[in-house]
Design a protein around this motif. Structure first.
Motif, PDB file in Angstrom:
ATOM      1  N   CYS A 230       0.943   2.610  -3.495  1.00  0.00           N
ATOM      2  CA  CYS A 230      -0.353   2.579  -4.191  1.00  0.00           C
ATOM      3  C   CYS A 230      -1.257   3.723  -3.761  1.00  0.00           C
ATOM      4  O   CYS A 230      -0.998   4.414  -2.781  1.00  0.00           O
ATOM      5  CB  CYS A 230      -1.076   1.265  -3.881  1.00  0.00           C
TER       6      CYS A 230
ATOM      7  N   TRP B  90       0.811  -1.221   0.000  1.00  0.00           N
ATOM      8  CA  TRP B  90       0.000   0.000   0.000  1.00  0.00           C
ATOM      9  C   TRP B  90       0.843   1.269   0.000  1.00  0.00           C
ATOM     10  O   TRP B  90       0.385   2.321  -0.447  1.00  0.00           O
ATOM     11  CB  TRP B  90      -0.993   0.017   1.153  1.00  0.00           C
TER      12      TRP B  90
ATOM     13  N   GLY C 157      -0.576   1.671  -8.748  1.00  0.00           N
ATOM     14  CA  GLY C 157       0.659   1.398  -8.039  1.00  0.00           C
ATOM     15  C   GLY C 157       1.824   1.817  -8.909  1.00  0.00           C
ATOM     16  O   GLY C 157       1.777   1.679 -10.130  1.00  0.00           O
TER      17      GLY C 157
END
Length: 140
Positions: free
Chosen positions: A35, A32, A130
């Motif tokens: 992203c 994450w 991403g």
């Protein structure tokens, strides 16, 4: 490539896209940071939310949310989301690579992925982007 594998593994039967809720639950926390989530705002403009720490920093963005229109034009994040409309229309991942700028305006090489996700009604109503970059080697 890890994001693509998760996305592919969550497509069922004839469904074009992975379901958003299942995708979010399946992405490991270490991914994450590179992203963000892209959604339509109340005015139907694209908004970028849940911007990971690394992709935000490398793009010169402060905070976890911004509007698409407010992205620095050659930033890592701007490059990663530039084909939003194509991803929504096709329902397929968009891979990208090229040259952009890091947070200090230096040339940087990047790779990105844009993954359309299906909401509860099956429509593509959000995407995950991403991207990672590295400094471009200087010519000798």
């Amino acid at each position: 490539m890890r994001l693509m594998g998760i996305w592919q593994g969550l497509r069922y039967g004839t469904s074009t896209c992975a379901p958003a809720a299942e995708f979010f639950a399946s992405v490991p926390s270490d991914l994450w940071t590179d992203c963000c989530v892209v959604t339509r705002g109340s005015g139907k403009d694209w908004e970028i939310t849940r911007i990971g720490e690394t992709i935000a920093r490398r793009s010169g963005i402060r905070g976890e949310n911004t509007r698409l229109a407010d992205l620095p034009p050659d930033s890592l994040l701007a490059k990663a989301v530039r084909e939003l409309d194509d991803a929504v229309k096709s329902g397929a991942p968009i891979l990208g690579e090229g040259e952009g700028q890091d947070e200090e305006g230096h040339p940087a090489l990047y790779r990105s992925i844009l993954l359309p996700l299906a909401g509860d009604n099956g429509d593509i109503d959000l995407l995950v982007a991403g991207a990672r970059c590295r400094m471009r080697p200087q010519d000798a």
